[in-house]
Design a protein around this motif. Structure first.
Motif, PDB file in Angstrom:
ATOM      1  N   SER A  79     -15.764 -24.639  -1.487  1.00 39.65           N
ATOM      2  CA  SER A  79     -14.434 -24.427  -2.975  1.00 39.65           C
ATOM      3  C   SER A  79     -15.282 -24.175  -4.318  1.00 39.65           C
ATOM      4  N   GLU A  80     -16.920 -24.216  -3.778  1.00 43.71           N
ATOM      5  CA  GLU A  80     -17.408 -24.052  -5.121  1.00 43.71           C
ATOM      6  C   GLU A  80     -17.464 -22.540  -5.693  1.00 43.71           C
ATOM      7  N   ASP A  81     -17.738 -22.075  -6.854  1.00 41.41           N
ATOM      8  CA  ASP A  81     -17.104 -20.681  -7.175  1.00 41.41           C
ATOM      9  C   ASP A  81     -18.388 -20.137  -6.359  1.00 41.41           C
ATOM     10  N   PRO A  82     -17.865 -18.797  -7.079  1.00 35.61           N
ATOM     11  CA  PRO A  82     -19.424 -17.939  -5.948  1.00 35.61           C
ATOM     12  C   PRO A  82     -20.039 -17.482  -6.829  1.00 35.61           C
ATOM     13  N   ARG A  83     -19.392 -17.030  -7.937  1.00 35.34           N
ATOM     14  CA  ARG A  83     -20.877 -16.649  -9.122  1.00 35.34           C
ATOM     15  C   ARG A  83     -21.383 -17.724  -9.217  1.00 35.34           C
ATOM     16  N   ILE A  84     -21.387 -18.766  -8.953  1.00 37.24           N
ATOM     17  CA  ILE A  84     -22.430 -20.325  -9.496  1.00 37.24           C
ATOM     18  C   ILE A  84     -23.030 -20.108  -8.354  1.00 37.24           C
ATOM     19  N   LEU A  85     -22.486 -19.739  -7.374  1.00 40.76           N
ATOM     20  CA  LEU A  85     -23.694 -20.045  -6.050  1.00 40.76           C
ATOM     21  C   LEU A  85     -24.552 -18.504  -6.084  1.00 40.76           C
ATOM     22  N   ARG A  86     -24.079 -17.450  -6.625  1.00 41.32           N
ATOM     23  CA  ARG A  86     -25.006 -16.675  -6.104  1.00 41.32           C
ATOM     24  C   ARG A  86     -26.047 -16.783  -7.243  1.00 41.32           C
ATOM     25  N   ALA A  87     -25.614 -17.895  -8.838  1.00 37.35           N
ATOM     26  CA  ALA A  87     -26.565 -17.400  -9.874  1.00 37.35           C
ATOM     27  C   ALA A  87     -28.069 -18.776  -9.173  1.00 37.35           C
ATOM     28  N   ALA A  88     -27.456 -19.514  -8.519  1.00 41.70           N
ATOM     29  CA  ALA A  88     -28.188 -20.237  -8.211  1.00 41.70           C
ATOM     30  C   ALA A  88     -28.955 -20.464  -7.506  1.00 41.70           C
ATOM     31  N   LEU A  89     -28.474 -18.943  -6.730  1.00 41.13           N
ATOM     32  CA  LEU A  89     -29.253 -18.615  -5.405  1.00 41.13           C
ATOM     33  C   LEU A  89     -30.342 -17.707  -6.331  1.00 41.13           C
ATOM     34  N   ARG A  90     -29.802 -16.962  -6.922  1.00 43.28           N
ATOM     35  CA  ARG A  90     -30.725 -16.181  -7.698  1.00 43.28           C
ATOM     36  C   ARG A  90     -31.605 -16.398  -8.730  1.00 43.28           C
ATOM     37  N   GLN A  91     -30.957 -17.915  -9.023  1.00 46.37           N
ATOM     38  CA  GLN A  91     -32.354 -18.792  -9.979  1.00 46.37           C
ATOM     39  C   GLN A  91     -33.433 -19.293  -8.324  1.00 46.37           C
ATOM     40  N   GLU A  92     -33.160 -19.792  -7.923  1.00 42.99           N
ATOM     41  CA  GLU A  92     -34.209 -19.932  -7.156  1.00 42.99           C
ATOM     42  C   GLU A  92     -35.154 -18.841  -6.004  1.00 42.99           C
ATOM     43  N   ALA A  93     -34.226 -18.210  -5.673  1.00 46.74           N
ATOM     44  CA  ALA A  93     -35.450 -16.674  -5.834  1.00 46.74           C
ATOM     45  C   ALA A  93     -35.974 -16.289  -6.476  1.00 46.74           C
ATOM     46  N   ASP A  94     -36.230 -16.259  -8.235  1.00 41.93           N
ATOM     47  CA  ASP A  94     -36.556 -15.734  -8.617  1.00 41.93           C
ATOM     48  C   ASP A  94     -37.956 -16.659  -8.854  1.00 41.93           C
ATOM     49  N   ILE A  95     -37.693 -18.086  -8.295  1.00 43.02           N
ATOM     50  CA  ILE A  95     -38.937 -19.249  -8.980  1.00 43.02           C
ATOM     51  C   ILE A  95     -39.506 -18.704  -7.458  1.00 43.02           C
ATOM     52  N   ALA A  96     -39.188 -18.580  -6.457  1.00 39.23           N
ATOM     53  CA  ALA A  96     -39.664 -18.777  -4.979  1.00 39.23           C
ATOM     54  C   ALA A  96     -40.804 -17.326  -4.793  1.00 39.23           C
ATOM     55  N   LEU A  97     -39.774 -15.857  -5.581  1.00 40.46           N
ATOM     56  CA  LEU A  97     -40.535 -14.874  -5.625  1.00 40.46           C
ATOM     57  C   LEU A  97     -41.669 -14.539  -6.492  1.00 40.46           C
ATOM     58  N   ALA A  98     -41.795 -15.804  -8.025  1.00 40.53           N
ATOM     59  CA  ALA A  98     -43.230 -15.466  -8.389  1.00 40.53           C
ATOM     60  C   ALA A  98     -43.898 -16.835  -8.162  1.00 40.53           C
ATOM     61  N   GLU A  99     -43.510 -17.436  -7.942  1.00 42.48           N
ATOM     62  CA  GLU A  99     -44.725 -18.454  -7.021  1.00 42.48           C
ATOM     63  C   GLU A  99     -45.009 -17.569  -5.888  1.00 42.48           C
ATOM     64  N   LEU A 100     -44.576 -16.704  -5.214  1.00 39.71           N
ATOM     65  CA  LEU A 100     -44.796 -16.309  -3.873  1.00 39.71           C
ATOM     66  C   LEU A 100     -46.148 -14.578  -4.716  1.00 39.71           C
ATOM     67  N   ALA A 101     -45.419 -14.631  -5.476  1.00 37.07           N
ATOM     68  CA  ALA A 101     -46.448 -12.993  -5.484  1.00 37.07           C
ATOM     69  C   ALA A 101     -47.819 -13.779  -6.326  1.00 37.07           C
ATOM     70  N   ARG A 102     -47.895 -15.647  -6.754  1.00 34.05           N
ATOM     71  CA  ARG A 102     -48.592 -16.247  -6.936  1.00 34.05           C
ATOM     72  C   ARG A 102     -50.227 -16.108  -5.982  1.00 34.05           C
TER      73      ARG A 102
END
Length: 107
Positions: A79-102
């Motif tokens: 029942s979770e809002d897909p927009r919230i799930l997309r935002a959460a996935l994007r936020q965590e992806a941005d963090i992981a991608l930045a860490e991988l780049a470092r």
């Protein structure tokens, strides 16, 4: 706390020359960025589920636990809002991608 726990790749860290390990990290980074874009562009719930599954698997492979968890939630949104799930996935992806780049820079 790091967004990426390289312990799943510890054997590679120990066995490979730095340049080769950096190349592996770059590949993970590129794959993760592409898969995240595919998830965000998914036109159907099934396409989103498949893309989230791919993100979860890639995230698990590099120890990006928070991203993996967000992707697993997106695989079965209930029942979770897909927009919230997309935002959460994007936020965590941005963090992981930045860490991988470092990590690539440091390798």
């Amino acid at each position: 706390m790091s967004a990426v726990d390289l312990s799943p790749l510890r054997d590679l860290v120990d066995a490979l020359p730095r340049e080769q390990f950096a190349a592996i990290l770059r590949t993970f980074n590129e794959d993760l960025a592409r898969l995240t874009r595919e998830y965000e562009a998914a036109a159907t719930p099934e396409a989103a589920r498949r893309a989230a599954h791919a993100v979860a698997g890639t995230a698990a492979g590099i120890g990006a636990r928070a991203l993996e968890a967000a992707a697993r939630r997106a695989m079965d949104p209930g029942s979770e809002d897909p927009r919230i799930l997309r935002a959460a996935l994007r936020q965590e992806a941005d963090i992981a991608l930045a860490e991988l780049a470092r990590l690539v820079e440091a390798a």
